[in-house]
Design a protein around this motif. Structure first.
Motif, PDB file in Angstrom:
ATOM      1  N   HIS A 100     -58.819  -8.980   0.306  1.00 24.12           N
ATOM      2  CA  HIS A 100     -59.697  -8.553  -0.920  1.00 24.12           C
ATOM      3  C   HIS A 100     -60.249  -7.132  -1.092  1.00 24.12           C
ATOM      4  O   HIS A 100     -60.485  -6.813   0.107  1.00 24.12           O
ATOM      5  N   GLU A 101     -59.868  -6.546  -2.100  1.00 21.41           N
ATOM      6  CA  GLU A 101     -60.448  -5.222  -2.069  1.00 21.41           C
ATOM      7  C   GLU A 101     -62.090  -5.315  -2.130  1.00 21.41           C
ATOM      8  O   GLU A 101     -62.662  -6.329  -2.800  1.00 21.41           O
ATOM      9  N   ALA A 102     -62.773  -4.524  -1.306  1.00 19.60           N
ATOM     10  CA  ALA A 102     -64.099  -4.735  -1.097  1.00 19.60           C
ATOM     11  C   ALA A 102     -64.920  -3.422  -2.018  1.00 19.60           C
ATOM     12  O   ALA A 102     -64.643  -2.293  -1.426  1.00 19.60           O
ATOM     13  N   ILE A 103     -65.724  -3.533  -2.680  1.00 19.30           N
ATOM     14  CA  ILE A 103     -66.533  -2.653  -3.500  1.00 19.30           C
ATOM     15  C   ILE A 103     -67.823  -2.279  -2.885  1.00 19.30           C
ATOM     16  O   ILE A 103     -68.594  -3.535  -3.055  1.00 19.30           O
ATOM     17  N   PRO A 104     -68.381  -1.463  -2.651  1.00 20.31           N
ATOM     18  CA  PRO A 104     -69.678  -0.993  -2.089  1.00 20.31           C
ATOM     19  C   PRO A 104     -70.768  -1.577  -3.276  1.00 20.31           C
ATOM     20  O   PRO A 104     -70.561  -1.241  -4.360  1.00 20.31           O
ATOM     21  N   VAL A 105     -71.762  -2.258  -2.867  1.00 18.59           N
ATOM     22  CA  VAL A 105     -72.659  -2.513  -3.910  1.00 18.59           C
ATOM     23  C   VAL A 105     -73.460  -1.607  -4.618  1.00 18.59           C
ATOM     24  O   VAL A 105     -73.576  -1.429  -5.745  1.00 18.59           O
ATOM     25  N   GLU A 106     -73.437  -0.299  -3.919  1.00 17.99           N
ATOM     26  CA  GLU A 106     -73.821   0.927  -4.418  1.00 17.99           C
ATOM     27  C   GLU A 106     -73.065   1.339  -5.819  1.00 17.99           C
ATOM     28  O   GLU A 106     -73.343   2.123  -6.485  1.00 17.99           O
ATOM     29  N   ASN A 107     -71.685   0.911  -5.630  1.00 15.93           N
ATOM     30  CA  ASN A 107     -70.745   1.350  -6.843  1.00 15.93           C
ATOM     31  C   ASN A 107     -70.684   0.358  -7.985  1.00 15.93           C
ATOM     32  O   ASN A 107     -70.084   0.283  -9.017  1.00 15.93           O
ATOM     33  N   LEU A 108     -71.607  -0.787  -7.938  1.00 18.13           N
ATOM     34  CA  LEU A 108     -71.552  -1.718  -8.692  1.00 18.13           C
ATOM     35  C   LEU A 108     -71.981  -1.027 -10.222  1.00 18.13           C
ATOM     36  O   LEU A 108     -71.586  -1.707 -11.345  1.00 18.13           O
ATOM     37  N   GLY A 109     -72.844  -0.364 -10.403  1.00 18.24           N
ATOM     38  CA  GLY A 109     -73.405   0.202 -11.565  1.00 18.24           C
ATOM     39  C   GLY A 109     -72.165   1.100 -12.278  1.00 18.24           C
ATOM     40  O   GLY A 109     -72.121   0.829 -13.395  1.00 18.24           O
ATOM     41  N   GLU A 110     -71.225   1.742 -11.378  1.00 22.14           N
ATOM     42  CA  GLU A 110     -70.029   2.381 -12.162  1.00 22.14           C
ATOM     43  C   GLU A 110     -69.381   1.209 -12.788  1.00 22.14           C
ATOM     44  O   GLU A 110     -68.842   1.516 -13.889  1.00 22.14           O
TER      45      GLU A 110
END
Length: 95
Positions: free
Chosen positions: A80-90
């Motif tokens: 699975h691609e993992a997206i940092p929580v910090e990037n959720l806003g983007e």
């Protein structure tokens, strides 16, 4: 470089004990690197799955090739691609 999380299961019966898995781990790491993936962390899991791998790959194609390479060792990966929580806003902004 995107980060990927792979939850992996080792085929039952292929390895007799944890030392057998540890013995192939260098080969698994080398195969990932051949697919332009950099293994960041790996963990043995207690519960329904055996291993968690965190790695970076140039793209999803390289991540798929890494999963296929692991299959040679009897390791079945769900990647699975993992997206940092910090990037959720983007991601929300893109909607």
């Amino acid at each position: 470089m995107p980060t990927y999380a792979a939850i992996a299961d080792v085929e039952t019966g292929q390895y007799q004990n944890p030392q057998d898995i540890a013995a192939i781990w260098g080969d698994v790491r080398a195969d990932l690197e051949e697919q332009d993936c950099q293994l960041k962390d790996s963990y043995v899991l207690l519960g329904g799955h055996d291993i968690l791998l965190l790695f970076e790959a140039d793209d999803s194609h390289a991540a798929l090739q890494a999963s296929i390479a692991a299959e040679r060792y009897g390791i079945n990966m769900q990647t699975h691609e993992a997206i940092p929580v910090e990037n959720l806003g983007e991601l929300v902004d893109d909607l």
